[in-house]
Motif scaffolding. Sequence first.
Motif, short mmCIF file in Angstrom:
data_model
loop_
_atom_site.label_atom_id
_atom_site.label_comp_id
_atom_site.label_asym_id
_atom_site.label_seq_id
_atom_site.Cartn_x
_atom_site.Cartn_y
_atom_site.Cartn_z
N GLY A 1 40.97 30.60 31.89
CA GLY A 1 40.73 32.14 31.65
C GLY A 1 39.88 32.56 33.06
O GLY A 1 39.52 31.68 33.73
N ILE A 2 39.66 33.92 32.86
CA ILE A 2 38.81 34.53 33.94
C ILE A 2 37.64 35.22 33.25
O ILE A 2 37.97 36.07 32.69
N SER A 3 36.54 34.95 33.82
CA SER A 3 35.29 35.78 33.31
C SER A 3 35.68 37.40 33.73
O SER A 3 36.22 37.64 34.68
N GLU A 4 34.78 38.09 32.87
CA GLU A 4 35.20 39.66 32.87
C GLU A 4 34.50 39.90 34.36
O GLU A 4 34.98 40.77 35.09
N ALA A 5 33.45 39.38 34.97
CA ALA A 5 32.99 39.60 36.12
C ALA A 5 33.72 39.34 37.26
O ALA A 5 33.71 40.14 38.52
N HIS A 6 34.86 38.59 37.11
CA HIS A 6 35.77 38.26 38.41
C HIS A 6 36.94 39.10 38.12
O HIS A 6 37.78 39.18 39.17
N LEU A 7 37.42 39.59 37.24
CA LEU A 7 38.49 40.32 37.02
C LEU A 7 38.66 41.39 38.02
O LEU A 7 39.94 41.66 38.30
N PRO A 8 37.64 42.20 38.32
CA PRO A 8 38.10 43.27 39.16
C PRO A 8 38.33 42.90 40.61
O PRO A 8 38.82 43.60 41.46
N HIS A 9 38.04 41.61 40.90
CA HIS A 9 38.39 41.07 42.39
C HIS A 9 39.54 40.10 42.43
O HIS A 9 39.86 39.82 43.60
N ILE A 10 40.31 39.68 41.42
CA ILE A 10 41.27 38.76 41.48
C ILE A 10 42.49 39.05 42.60
O ILE A 10 43.10 38.03 43.08
N PHE A 11 42.51 40.34 42.74
CA PHE A 11 43.66 40.81 43.71
C PHE A 11 43.09 41.07 45.26
O PHE A 11 44.01 41.30 45.72
N ASP A 12 41.87 40.87 45.23
CA ASP A 12 41.19 41.00 46.58
C ASP A 12 41.82 39.75 47.69
O ASP A 12 41.83 38.55 47.03
N ARG A 13 41.86 40.04 48.68
CA ARG A 13 42.57 39.09 49.80
C ARG A 13 41.40 38.01 49.83
O ARG A 13 40.37 38.25 50.01
N PHE A 14 41.95 36.72 49.99
CA PHE A 14 41.20 35.47 50.14
C PHE A 14 40.01 35.27 48.99
O PHE A 14 39.19 34.66 49.19
#
Length: 170
Positions: free
Chosen positions: A121-134
């Motif tokens: 899974g992915i924590s809520e804090a990381h969800l907005p960034h998972i499509f960010d480059r690198f």
Amino acid sequence: SCSSSLMIYFSQLLSFNNSENHDYKPSYSSFSLEQCLNAIHSTLKTNLTSNKNTLKIHIDEHLPQIIHTDHHALFRLIFNLLSNACKFTQQGSITLHCTLDQQETNSSPRLNITVEDTGIGISEAHLPHIFDRFYRISPANRENYPGKGLGLTIVQQIIAHLDGNISVTS
């Protein structure tokens, strides 16, 4: 192995470069969705086996057998989504759902792709960034979760070129 990791990395860089190209025009053709998914499944067999995962593929009976889209782009985006699911799932299951999404009566039908897994899974804090480059969720665990943080960026860009959208829940 080191050589296959390097090949995957170069493949991702080339895909990333192509997807970054604002002049990119999808190359549409008609092909069998089932054959495309079977090829992806065959390509992922080693990853699935090494992590002791199972992959289930469900194709909506209302989907036509032959679809018309960019074959290479569809292969790459589904492959990247499933590769990520394989990487973050151990001794679990991954399910790919392909359904028909008819949004409006006058619009063309659209392919809806959903990937579900029993992974970490992915924590809520990381969800907005998972499509960010690198972007990497856990740089401390790089040896457990190899990658460069390009896979989901490539997926997002391919989907944008195909006039689609992507969302994530975890």
